[in-house]
Design a protein around this motif. Structure first.
Motif, PDB file in Angstrom:
ATOM      1  N   ILE A 177      39.203  31.266  47.377  1.00  0.00           N
ATOM      2  CA  ILE A 177      38.936  32.671  47.656  1.00  0.00           C
ATOM      3  C   ILE A 177      38.754  33.446  46.359  1.00  0.00           C
ATOM      4  N   GLY A 178      38.106  34.591  46.467  1.00  0.00           N
ATOM      5  CA  GLY A 178      37.901  35.456  45.312  1.00  0.00           C
ATOM      6  C   GLY A 178      37.121  36.683  45.733  1.00  0.00           C
ATOM      7  N   ALA A 179      37.369  37.792  45.066  1.00  0.00           N
ATOM      8  CA  ALA A 179      36.653  39.032  45.355  1.00  0.00           C
ATOM      9  C   ALA A 179      35.184  38.852  45.001  1.00  0.00           C
ATOM     10  N   GLY A 180      34.305  39.113  45.957  1.00  0.00           N
ATOM     11  CA  GLY A 180      32.876  38.917  45.761  1.00  0.00           C
ATOM     12  C   GLY A 180      32.144  40.197  45.452  1.00  0.00           C
ATOM     13  N   ARG A 198      43.807  42.677  46.172  1.00  0.00           N
ATOM     14  CA  ARG A 198      44.062  42.228  47.545  1.00  0.00           C
ATOM     15  C   ARG A 198      43.709  40.766  47.753  1.00  0.00           C
ATOM     16  N   ILE A 199      42.595  40.333  47.163  1.00  0.00           N
ATOM     17  CA  ILE A 199      42.092  38.991  47.460  1.00  0.00           C
ATOM     18  C   ILE A 199      42.548  37.981  46.413  1.00  0.00           C
ATOM     19  N   TRP A 246      44.622  39.682  37.766  1.00  0.00           N
ATOM     20  CA  TRP A 246      45.184  39.332  39.075  1.00  0.00           C
ATOM     21  C   TRP A 246      45.084  37.843  39.333  1.00  0.00           C
ATOM     22  N   LYS A 247      44.030  37.192  38.827  1.00  0.00           N
ATOM     23  CA  LYS A 247      43.945  35.742  38.958  1.00  0.00           C
ATOM     24  C   LYS A 247      45.076  35.058  38.188  1.00  0.00           C
TER      25      LYS A 247
END
Length: 380
Positions: A169-172, A184-185, A232-233
């Motif tokens: 997953i990851g913010a796109g 959030r992601i 965040w990662k």
């Protein structure tokens, strides 16, 4: 299978939500499914909300998990299937390729997606796969599970008895204007998945991160302009490392430009954490690497791997590349359950009374009459 009666000893009757309808619980009607009915609706008024739903035996079923869903058969999630992998973000660029690469290696895959509609493209691509040899078709080993990772109460049921979890997953691009997207992601949703995997006692967790998550300067400063995505990662990495689950963190270089044909001219190279400052690699090469990691958990045990592709890199098997990356923990040797721990027999100790000649004059003392005692072990 028909459900003709309910237990009369139950003190409460579970409320079954209206979302568990034929179109809400399972998106597709099943040809091979079986019907579950509640015939006595007058006696159990709550059962009116559930008319019928199908249970599909094939692996390509699309299932929705909600907080109010009631499972008819309790799952033994402690018993893990070593051949089952849960892939989060299975409709993404890396995730969809990872699903197909896992199927090529013979794994069964539970594809976790937020939207069942987007999963149709993934299912169609799997149906078009052609593998060498005879046996089950790849689509029969695929199960699409609709699960929102931002809702913690849905994750445990979605994982099932999977022994390996791969987080893609990851913010796109859609979250580029959402200031909370990376938080959030890339962090919170990943954290929820890690916590659920920890509670489920998953055997291995593989997470796709990014190059430069633990660095300052270029290119971290540029990427962090996207609402601190690398920050965040990195926090998600720290949560995974602290969880105690055997893990592998994959930090790829830029994956936006290279196509799947990139590996025809560029071979991947692996490096230890915090050693690379830039580079590119294709989504397909990263997916192939994670599938190999899932197949060789010992080689990827508790490692942080940075991966890019270069024209000057020699073509080397990925297993050989993984061997050169040091592990951050010592892999425990599993005890053979069949043999079990060796039982040490108690030693027989012979206690001999000292002879009178070996005693000193003080120890000898006055001579006493010899008394015959029974040779009993309790007396000894």
């Amino acid at each position: 299978m028909k459900m003709e009666s309910c237990s009369s000893q139950s003190s409460t009757i579970p409320t079954i939500p209206t979302s568990l309808t034929k179109t809400g619980f399972l998106d597709k009607a099943s040809v091979h499914g079986q019907l579950l009915r509640f015939p006595s609706f007058n006696k159990y008024p709550h059962a009116r909300k559930l008319k019928t739903f199908d249970v599909k035996a094939q692996a390509s079923v699309i299932t929705k998990f909600s907080s109010g869903a009631v499972e008819a058969i309790p799952k033994e999630t402690d018993i893990k299937d070593d051949n089952l992998v849960f892939v989060a973000g299975a409709t993404g660029r890396v995730g969809s390729r990872t699903v197909r690469e896992l199927l090529k290696l013979g794994f069964q895959v539970r594809a976790g997606v937020r939207s069942a509609e987007k999963a149709q493209t993934l299912v169609q691509s799997v149906k078009q796969m052609k593998l060498d040899g005879e046996g089950a078709q790849p689509v029969e080993k695929l199960e699409v599970v609709e699960c929102d990772l931002e809702k913690q109460n849905q994750i445990g049921s979605a994982l099932g008895n999977a022994s390996i979890v791969i987080c893609c997953i990851g913010a796109g691009e859609k979250e580029v204007f959402d200031i909370t997207g990376p938080y959030r992601i890339d962090y919170q949703a990943a954290k929820n998945l890690i916590n659920a995997a920890t509670a489920a006692k998953v055997k291995h967790f593989i997470m796709v991160s990014s190059l430069g998550t633990n660095k300052v300067g270029f290119p971290a400063a540029i990427l962090n302009l996207f609402w601190g995505v690398l920050i965040w990662k990195r926090k998600a990495e720290e949560v995974l490392i602290a969880s105690g689950i055997p893990y592998t963190i994959v930090r790829p270089g830029g994956m936006e430009r290279p196509t799947d044909a990139y590996k025809e001219t560029h071979n991947i190279t692996l490096s230890e954490e915090d050693t690379l400052f830039g580079g590119q690699v294709s989504n397909l090469q990263v997916a192939e690497l994670m599938a190999v990691m899932a197949k060789n958990r010992g080689l990827s045990y508790c490692k942080v791997v940075e991966v890019i592709a270069e024209t000057t890199a020699p073509q080397t098997p990925m297993e050989k590349l993984l061997e050169k990356i040091p592990s951050q923990r010592v892999e425990p040797k599993e005890l053979d359950a069949a043999e079990g721990p060796a039982t040490v027999a108690p030693k027989e100790m012979a206690i001999e009374a000292p002879s009178p000649s070996s005693l000193s004059p003080i120890e000898k003392g006055p001579q006493q009459a010899t008394v015959t005692r029974p040779l009993s072990p309790y007396y000894a």
